[in-house]
Design a protein around this motif. Structure first.
Motif, mmCIF file in Angstrom:
data_model
loop_
_atom_site.group_PDB
_atom_site.id
_atom_site.type_symbol
_atom_site.label_atom_id
_atom_site.label_comp_id
_atom_site.label_asym_id
_atom_site.label_seq_id
_atom_site.Cartn_x
_atom_site.Cartn_y
_atom_site.Cartn_z
ATOM 1 N N GLN A 104 0.815 -1.224 0.000
ATOM 2 C CA GLN A 104 0.000 0.000 0.000
ATOM 3 C C GLN A 104 0.850 1.276 0.000
ATOM 4 O O GLN A 104 0.330 2.366 0.256
ATOM 5 C CB GLN A 104 -0.953 0.025 1.204
ATOM 6 C CG GLN A 104 -1.861 -1.182 1.334
ATOM 7 C CD GLN A 104 -2.901 -1.273 0.218
ATOM 8 O OE1 GLN A 104 -3.298 -0.276 -0.350
ATOM 9 N NE2 GLN A 104 -3.318 -2.490 -0.087
ATOM 10 N N ASN A 105 2.150 1.153 -0.270
ATOM 11 C CA ASN A 105 3.069 2.306 -0.298
ATOM 12 C C ASN A 105 3.176 3.014 1.056
ATOM 13 O O ASN A 105 3.544 4.197 1.124
ATOM 14 C CB ASN A 105 2.635 3.336 -1.351
ATOM 15 C CG ASN A 105 2.772 2.817 -2.764
ATOM 16 O OD1 ASN A 105 3.413 1.789 -2.992
ATOM 17 N ND2 ASN A 105 2.174 3.502 -3.716
ATOM 18 N N ILE A 106 2.878 2.304 2.131
ATOM 19 C CA ILE A 106 2.880 2.924 3.461
ATOM 20 C C ILE A 106 4.148 2.530 4.206
ATOM 21 O O ILE A 106 4.440 1.335 4.369
ATOM 22 C CB ILE A 106 1.651 2.500 4.278
ATOM 23 C CG1 ILE A 106 0.372 2.892 3.541
ATOM 24 C CG2 ILE A 106 1.679 3.152 5.657
ATOM 25 C CD1 ILE A 106 -0.860 2.217 4.087
ATOM 26 N N LEU A 168 -8.384 0.398 15.577
ATOM 27 C CA LEU A 168 -7.716 1.188 14.546
ATOM 28 C C LEU A 168 -6.409 0.538 14.112
ATOM 29 O O LEU A 168 -6.103 0.454 12.917
ATOM 30 C CB LEU A 168 -7.448 2.608 15.063
ATOM 31 C CG LEU A 168 -8.667 3.502 15.296
ATOM 32 C CD1 LEU A 168 -8.256 4.783 16.016
ATOM 33 C CD2 LEU A 168 -9.345 3.841 13.975
ATOM 34 N N LEU A 169 -5.649 0.069 15.094
ATOM 35 C CA LEU A 169 -4.375 -0.578 14.780
ATOM 36 C C LEU A 169 -4.594 -1.896 14.052
ATOM 37 O O LEU A 169 -3.874 -2.223 13.092
ATOM 38 C CB LEU A 169 -3.571 -0.786 16.071
ATOM 39 C CG LEU A 169 -2.209 -1.463 15.938
ATOM 40 C CD1 LEU A 169 -1.334 -0.748 14.916
ATOM 41 C CD2 LEU A 169 -1.512 -1.515 17.298
ATOM 42 N N ARG A 170 -5.589 -2.654 14.477
ATOM 43 C CA ARG A 170 -5.910 -3.916 13.799
ATOM 44 C C ARG A 170 -6.295 -3.657 12.343
ATOM 45 O O ARG A 170 -5.899 -4.403 11.436
ATOM 46 C CB ARG A 170 -7.045 -4.626 14.533
ATOM 47 C CG ARG A 170 -7.594 -5.876 13.833
ATOM 48 C CD ARG A 170 -6.534 -6.973 13.705
ATOM 49 N NE ARG A 170 -7.050 -8.118 12.998
ATOM 50 C CZ ARG A 170 -7.572 -9.192 13.603
ATOM 51 N NH1 ARG A 170 -7.655 -9.235 14.925
ATOM 52 N NH2 ARG A 170 -7.990 -10.212 12.893
ATOM 53 N N LYS A 171 -7.057 -2.594 12.100
ATOM 54 C CA LYS A 171 -7.459 -2.249 10.734
ATOM 55 C C LYS A 171 -6.237 -1.940 9.871
ATOM 56 O O LYS A 171 -6.143 -2.370 8.711
ATOM 57 C CB LYS A 171 -8.390 -1.039 10.767
ATOM 58 C CG LYS A 171 -8.860 -0.547 9.397
ATOM 59 C CD LYS A 171 -9.768 -1.555 8.704
ATOM 60 C CE LYS A 171 -10.519 -0.949 7.517
ATOM 61 N NZ LYS A 171 -9.655 -0.373 6.478
ATOM 62 N N VAL A 172 -5.286 -1.208 10.414
ATOM 63 C CA VAL A 172 -4.048 -0.910 9.679
ATOM 64 C C VAL A 172 -3.307 -2.198 9.345
ATOM 65 O O VAL A 172 -2.844 -2.391 8.214
ATOM 66 C CB VAL A 172 -3.154 0.042 10.501
ATOM 67 C CG1 VAL A 172 -1.746 0.112 9.913
ATOM 68 C CG2 VAL A 172 -3.761 1.434 10.560
ATOM 69 N N MET A 173 -3.177 -3.093 10.325
ATOM 70 C CA MET A 173 -2.476 -4.357 10.100
ATOM 71 C C MET A 173 -3.178 -5.184 9.025
ATOM 72 O O MET A 173 -2.537 -5.755 8.137
ATOM 73 C CB MET A 173 -2.366 -5.136 11.415
ATOM 74 C CG MET A 173 -1.559 -4.409 12.478
ATOM 75 S SD MET A 173 -1.553 -5.236 14.091
ATOM 76 C CE MET A 173 -0.296 -6.475 13.833
ATOM 77 N N ASP A 175 -5.067 -3.997 6.637
ATOM 78 C CA ASP A 175 -4.976 -3.294 5.359
ATOM 79 C C ASP A 175 -3.702 -3.649 4.595
ATOM 80 O O ASP A 175 -3.697 -3.670 3.355
ATOM 81 C CB ASP A 175 -5.016 -1.772 5.567
ATOM 82 C CG ASP A 175 -6.421 -1.254 5.833
ATOM 83 O OD1 ASP A 175 -7.394 -2.016 5.653
ATOM 84 O OD2 ASP A 175 -6.545 -0.077 6.223
ATOM 85 N N VAL A 176 -2.616 -3.881 5.326
ATOM 86 C CA VAL A 176 -1.329 -4.125 4.653
ATOM 87 C C VAL A 176 -0.900 -5.594 4.702
ATOM 88 O O VAL A 176 0.135 -5.949 4.141
ATOM 89 C CB VAL A 176 -0.216 -3.227 5.251
ATOM 90 C CG1 VAL A 176 -0.544 -1.758 5.049
ATOM 91 C CG2 VAL A 176 0.000 -3.525 6.733
ATOM 92 N N ASN A 177 -1.690 -6.420 5.363
ATOM 93 C CA ASN A 177 -1.345 -7.838 5.520
ATOM 94 C C ASN A 177 -1.213 -8.512 4.155
ATOM 95 O O ASN A 177 -2.068 -8.375 3.287
ATOM 96 C CB ASN A 177 -2.425 -8.533 6.359
ATOM 97 C CG ASN A 177 -2.026 -9.927 6.800
ATOM 98 O OD1 ASN A 177 -1.791 -10.809 5.974
ATOM 99 N ND2 ASN A 177 -1.964 -10.121 8.105
ATOM 100 N N SER A 398 -1.913 4.986 9.715
ATOM 101 C CA SER A 398 -2.059 5.014 8.261
ATOM 102 C C SER A 398 -2.187 3.612 7.694
ATOM 103 O O SER A 398 -1.257 2.813 7.759
ATOM 104 C CB SER A 398 -0.849 5.713 7.625
ATOM 105 O OG SER A 398 -0.724 7.034 8.085
ATOM 106 N N GLY A 399 -3.381 3.322 7.169
ATOM 107 C CA GLY A 399 -3.616 2.116 6.385
ATOM 108 C C GLY A 399 -4.142 2.584 5.040
ATOM 109 O O GLY A 399 -3.525 3.422 4.391
#
Length: 437
Positions: A104-106, A168-173, A175-177, A398-399
């Motif tokens: 995701q370029n993050i 929120l942190l789980r969503k970020v993880m 998103d990039v998993n 950031s996700g």
């Protein structure tokens, strides 16, 4: 709020019982200490936080664009916006990460942005922490204990609920998993923030993994279960510094890293949260250029203010620093946690002479800033209420989207003569209330 003040001692006793401590490893010795909690909260109004939120999202988006650029095309250097000396001479720049584009370029999935509010009412950014920023767990668990002590306080005062950080942190993880389980990777019990590692693993539903639990097999990273089975890891929230992350790529003597992890990362088969190499973006020298980054990458004017900063690397700034030395704070760009911070007016004549000579001979090593007279906050000192300096660390995640957690870690000094609020310098913390309307 009065009830929370009444329960101050009981809340601190529970924090100690639950292991809410801060560890310091220095001079080959590990010391663990309580992180004192003060029950008088910092309160930020709804509209004020909305403006902060816009500025923080803008800043972190620009920093992520900068990291992507620096490890790929390096346009910002080629076009002269940032001098190349500030990139390639920085210990935070990792050549091993060149040409790696993360999912995701993050690069900075979790940013801890440190701010202070001046007596002029303006919020100033002091630091951008994009490597392994810690501290979110402290206001989370303190709020939980305060809610038990006085369950109606938060409803009656219209305070935003801060229990969503784990989600929120789980969503970020997620998103990039890249395919597999989410892992919080801790170097172990004697890390300064071990409590937070285990707490966030629980809150995100992730697996808490120690160095011996993880291994690379072929092109993937696996978690080894106690039964002998292996589960593929798709995202790893690593709470270990770059140097120790992979002994095959960085420090050969690292016993807590994962051999060949960087090979898996380069192939795009694992998301590393935060990405290695982020240190270039929170280099104190690079901080000077962030407002220009916002203009360059986003085409926008910065919403938040930097502290007035001077780079001795530039002759004009160096002359200003030397001429106005007593009115400035000097920071060593390689130091963190409140170390390497020198107030010019606190030095004797010989110390000033030596520091000025260092600034002349090692100009890239230092920045200088105007001393911001930031607001004092009320804290409990025994049974009395006194005022002390305090900052605010806000967490930006950031996700697929960039979001600001509606809470934060307010740290304060217990020394009436100090402007340094870091926990490693013996400070305490308090809850941050964001009002919902």
């Amino acid at each position: 709020m009065d009830k929370l003040v009444f329960f101050k001692d009981e809340i601190n006793q529970l924090l100690a019982r639950y292991g809410v401590k801060f560890g310091i490893y220095k001079n080959n010795e590990f010391h663990e200490q309580l992180f004192p909690f003060d029950p008088i909260p910092r309160v930020i109004g709804h509209e004020e936080f909305q403006e902060l939120e816009k500025g923080l999202i803008q800043r972190v988006n620009a920093l992520n664009r900068f990291l992507l650029d620096i490890y790929t095309e390096q346009k910002i250097v080629k076009e002269g916006v940032v001098p190349e000396e500030f990139i390639f001479a920085s210990p935070g720049f990792l050549a091993e990460c060149q040409s790696i584009v993360p999912p995701q370029n993050i690069f900075a999935h979790i940013a801890g942005i440190d701010l202070v509010k001046g007596k002029d009412g303006i919020w100033y950014v002091l630091e951008d922490n994009l490597r392994v920023p810690s501290g979110a767990s402290y206001p989370m668990i303190a709020r939980d204990l305060c809610r038990r002590a006085s369950p109606n306080t938060f409803r009656e005062n219209g305070v935003e609920d801060n229990r969503d950080y784990g989600a929120l942190l789980r969503k970020v993880m997620d998103d990039v998993n890249t395919g597999g389980i989410n892992v919080v990777f801790t170097p172990g019990r004697y890390n300064a923030a071990f409590f937070e590692h285990s707490y966030l693993a629980e809150k995100t539903g992730s697996t808490l993994a120690f160095p011996n639990d993880l291994e690379v097999d072929g092109d993937y990273l696996y978690y080894k279960t106690y039964s002998g089975m292996k589960r593929r890891v798709g995202a790893i929230y690593r709470r270990i510094s770059d140097d120790f992350l992979d002994p095959m790529a960085f420090r050969e003597d690292s016993l807590i890293g994962i051999p060949h992890l960087m090979e898996v990362y380069r192939k795009g088969n694992i998301a590393l949260i935060n990405s290695p190499g982020n240190g270039i973006a929170d280099d104190k020298g690079i901080y000077y250029f962030v407002p220009e980054m916002i203009r360059y990458y986003l085409g926008e004017e910065p919403i938040l203010h930097n502290a007035p900063t001077y780079l001795p690397f530039f002759e004009k700034d160096r002359n200003y620093v030397l001429e106005n030395f007593d009115n400035l704070v000097i920071k060593d760009v390689a130091e963190a946690g409140g170390y390497g911070v020198v107030f010019g007016n606190k030095l004797n004549d010989e110390e000033k002479r030596k520091m000025k000579e260092k600034i002349r001979s090692e100009s890239r090593r230092f920045i200088a800033q105007e001393v911001i007279d930031f607001q004092d906050m009320k804290i409990m000192d025994g049974d009395s209420v006194v005022e002390r300096k305090a900052d605010l660390r806000v967490f930006v995640l950031s996700g697929k989207e960039t979001k600001v957690w509606k809470s934060g870690l307010t740290r304060f000094t217990r020394n009436p003569d100090s402007f340094v609020v870091n926990s490693s310098q013996g400070g305490g913390f308090k809850d941050t209330w964001i009002l919902s309307q």
